[in-house]
Design a protein around this motif. Structure first.
Motif, short mmCIF file in Angstrom:
data_model
loop_
_atom_site.label_atom_id
_atom_site.label_comp_id
_atom_site.label_asym_id
_atom_site.label_seq_id
_atom_site.Cartn_x
_atom_site.Cartn_y
_atom_site.Cartn_z
N LEU A 286 0.82 -1.20 0.00
CA LEU A 286 0.00 0.00 0.00
C LEU A 286 0.86 1.26 0.00
O LEU A 286 0.62 2.19 -0.76
CB LEU A 286 -0.92 0.00 1.23
CG LEU A 286 -1.80 1.23 1.40
CD1 LEU A 286 -2.97 1.16 0.43
CD2 LEU A 286 -2.29 1.33 2.82
N MET A 287 1.87 1.29 0.85
CA MET A 287 2.73 2.46 0.94
C MET A 287 3.53 2.66 -0.35
O MET A 287 3.92 3.78 -0.67
CB MET A 287 3.68 2.36 2.13
CG MET A 287 2.96 2.39 3.46
SD MET A 287 1.95 3.85 3.67
CE MET A 287 0.47 3.17 4.31
N GLY A 288 3.74 1.58 -1.08
CA GLY A 288 4.49 1.70 -2.32
C GLY A 288 3.67 2.16 -3.51
O GLY A 288 4.21 2.69 -4.47
N ILE A 289 2.33 2.01 -3.45
CA ILE A 289 1.53 2.31 -4.65
C ILE A 289 0.47 3.38 -4.47
O ILE A 289 -0.04 3.90 -5.45
CB ILE A 289 0.87 1.04 -5.22
CG1 ILE A 289 -0.08 0.41 -4.22
CG2 ILE A 289 1.89 0.05 -5.69
CD1 ILE A 289 -0.88 -0.76 -4.76
N VAL A 290 0.09 3.71 -3.25
CA VAL A 290 -1.03 4.65 -3.05
C VAL A 290 -0.51 6.00 -2.57
O VAL A 290 -0.03 6.12 -1.44
CB VAL A 290 -2.04 4.08 -2.03
CG1 VAL A 290 -3.16 5.08 -1.78
CG2 VAL A 290 -2.60 2.76 -2.52
N PRO A 291 -0.64 7.03 -3.40
CA PRO A 291 -0.15 8.35 -2.99
C PRO A 291 -1.18 9.19 -2.25
O PRO A 291 -0.82 10.17 -1.62
CB PRO A 291 0.20 9.01 -4.33
CG PRO A 291 -0.76 8.40 -5.30
CD PRO A 291 -1.00 6.98 -4.81
N ARG A 292 -2.45 8.87 -2.30
CA ARG A 292 -3.49 9.71 -1.71
C ARG A 292 -3.58 9.50 -0.21
O ARG A 292 -3.75 8.39 0.27
CB ARG A 292 -4.83 9.40 -2.34
CG ARG A 292 -4.84 9.65 -3.83
CD ARG A 292 -6.23 10.03 -4.24
NE ARG A 292 -6.33 10.25 -5.66
CZ ARG A 292 -6.29 11.44 -6.21
NH1 ARG A 292 -6.13 12.50 -5.48
NH2 ARG A 292 -6.41 11.58 -7.50
N PRO A 293 -3.48 10.58 0.57
CA PRO A 293 -3.48 10.47 2.04
C PRO A 293 -4.74 9.83 2.62
O PRO A 293 -4.65 9.03 3.54
CB PRO A 293 -3.34 11.91 2.52
CG PRO A 293 -2.80 12.67 1.37
CD PRO A 293 -3.26 11.97 0.14
N LEU A 294 -5.92 10.16 2.10
CA LEU A 294 -7.14 9.60 2.68
C LEU A 294 -7.27 8.11 2.38
O LEU A 294 -7.77 7.34 3.20
CB LEU A 294 -8.38 10.36 2.21
CG LEU A 294 -8.54 11.76 2.78
CD1 LEU A 294 -9.76 12.44 2.21
CD2 LEU A 294 -8.59 11.74 4.30
N VAL A 295 -6.82 7.69 1.22
CA VAL A 295 -6.85 6.26 0.88
C VAL A 295 -5.86 5.51 1.77
O VAL A 295 -6.17 4.43 2.28
CB VAL A 295 -6.54 6.04 -0.62
CG1 VAL A 295 -6.45 4.57 -0.96
CG2 VAL A 295 -7.58 6.72 -1.48
N ARG A 296 -4.70 6.08 1.95
CA ARG A 296 -3.70 5.45 2.84
C ARG A 296 -4.20 5.42 4.28
O ARG A 296 -3.95 4.47 5.01
CB ARG A 296 -2.37 6.20 2.76
CG ARG A 296 -1.66 5.95 1.45
CD ARG A 296 -0.48 6.84 1.28
NE ARG A 296 0.67 6.31 1.98
CZ ARG A 296 1.91 6.67 1.70
NH1 ARG A 296 2.14 7.54 0.76
NH2 ARG A 296 2.89 6.16 2.38
N ALA A 297 -4.91 6.46 4.68
CA ALA A 297 -5.45 6.50 6.05
C ALA A 297 -6.47 5.38 6.25
O ALA A 297 -6.45 4.69 7.27
CB ALA A 297 -6.10 7.86 6.32
N PHE A 298 -7.37 5.20 5.28
CA PHE A 298 -8.39 4.17 5.41
C PHE A 298 -7.78 2.78 5.40
O PHE A 298 -8.02 1.97 6.29
CB PHE A 298 -9.43 4.29 4.29
CG PHE A 298 -10.43 3.17 4.30
CD1 PHE A 298 -11.45 3.15 5.23
CD2 PHE A 298 -10.33 2.13 3.39
CE1 PHE A 298 -12.36 2.11 5.26
CE2 PHE A 298 -11.24 1.08 3.41
CZ PHE A 298 -12.26 1.07 4.35
#
Length: 123
Positions: free
Chosen positions: A69-81
């Motif tokens: 997840l940390m390698g592919i998702v740049p959006r903060p809210l998506v990473r938060a969820f």
């Protein structure tokens, strides 16, 4: 000199509005929802694979997915969820540490390796 009664986070300056985004309702709501869903997923998987092996599998799988997840998702809210909420609720490092077993020694090493592998797979 900072006021000793106030908490200090060296990474966040709350005087800068752009750094206060973690305090907004959408962030808190997404982390809460994800944490609840992750806890339910952990419980379901622990019924299928009980004991130390279940905790080991849950923590290593969760760590691998967090790395991806940390390698592919740049959006903060998506990473938060997904990262803080869902996978944070899914992994259960506090539960495995409550009792002595082989998992107490092996799980942290394997989980860090799995997170590293997850990041490497996505880059």
């Amino acid at each position: 000199m900072p006021n000793p009664t106030e908490p200090i986070d060296p990474d966040v300056d709350l005087h800068v509005p752009a750094q206060r985004t973690e305090l907004h309702l959408p962030f808190v709501a997404l982390v809460s929802l994800g944490g609840g869903l992750g806890g339910v997923a952990r419980y379901g998987l622990s019924l299928a694979v009980p004991g130390a092996w279940g905790l080991f599998f849950i923590n290593v799988l969760g760590s691998f997915l967090i790395g991806m997840l940390m390698g592919i998702v740049p959006r903060p809210l998506v990473r938060a969820f997904f990262g803080v909420g869902l996978l944070g609720g899914f992994t259960t490092f506090s539960s495995y540490a409550a009792s002595w077993s082989w998992a107490l020694v092996v799980t942290p090493v394997c989980a860090v390796a799995a997170a590293f592998l997850g990041v490497r797979v996505t880059r």
